[in-house]
Write an enzyme that holds these catalytic residues in place. Sequence first.
Site: not given
Ligand code: SAM
Length: 293
Positions: A122, A235
């Site tokens: 998003g 969030c």
């Molecule tokens: N920014 C996104 C959006 O607006 O659609 C939502 C992100 S969500 C809060 C956090 C994301 O970080 C998840 O998809 C998770 O799989 C990913 N994530 C967690 N640790 C990570 C890492 N070490 N490297 C890359 N991605 C990671």
Amino acid sequence: MSDIIEIPAFLRELLIKEYPNDSARIFRGFVRRPVTLRANTLKATAEEVALALNGMGVSFSRMPWYEDAFLLDRTDGRDIAGSPLFSEGKIYLQSLSSMLPPLFLAPKAGESVLDMTAAPGGKTTQLAALSGGRALITACEKDRVRFGRLKFNLARQGAAKVNAMQADALKLDGFFRFDKILLDAPCSGSGTLAPGERAKISPELVKNCARTQKALLKKGLGLLKDGGVLLYSTCSVLKEENEEAVAFALSEGAALLPLKPLAGLPLLPSPAGTVTVCPDETFEGFFLAMLQK
Ligand code: SAM
């Protein structure tokens, strides 16, 4: 769907402790919210989207702080998700709070931008739209299934120039340096509780999130050009995930660039220069801070 909201006892107590004057407001804000969406200006103008919604008989209001944001008068988005507007990528269903980080980061044409934790995309697609498709965006996502969603959304939203990589952001090659980084960190989601959903938040989850957030922050600061900026968001409204993360970044040598909250945001007390959005009937709870290397 049930209207009963289940708040784990530890979280209720923690929120009362951290927000003695505002916890009741937070609890009242854990509600089912109306559908909100963003006009994807890579494919359609906000006016085209407004006309199409009018044509579908969908009532909405607009946000004074973002012309591309739409707040519908309903909590059921099934007809919107089944509409050509949606399938053609002219809109993206997105909470109002989650539109804030890209707005504050304000990517410009030619800037190199890293979205460290990007899926489902998003905010990546919003970053692309805000720069008119002309920022040099890299989107990183660790999880394979979520990476698939990210690729799908980038294609559907017409953000084809984004360089998407399935990788652990903690292992990104330090050779690359970025003008701007979005770290929309994995978090407990404590700002987004809603009726009918069993909250999976535990003290262990909060601790684990805080540890990951600090590791990602340290890595992100290392990937910035000198003078570059990193927008940190969650969030969650918990201090361990927010102000303690910012204090950690400052201890690593970053400077805090004060954010000016947009008019009309429901706010919670927040360390000077940061923004904590209070969950209410239209906004999810959210935290934002801008850090400079
Ligand atoms: N920014 C996104 C959006 O607006 O659609 C939502 C992100 S969500 C809060 C956090 C994301 O970080 C998840 O998809 C998770 O799989 C990913 N994530 C967690 N640790 C990570 C890492 N070490 N490297 C890359 N991605 C990671």
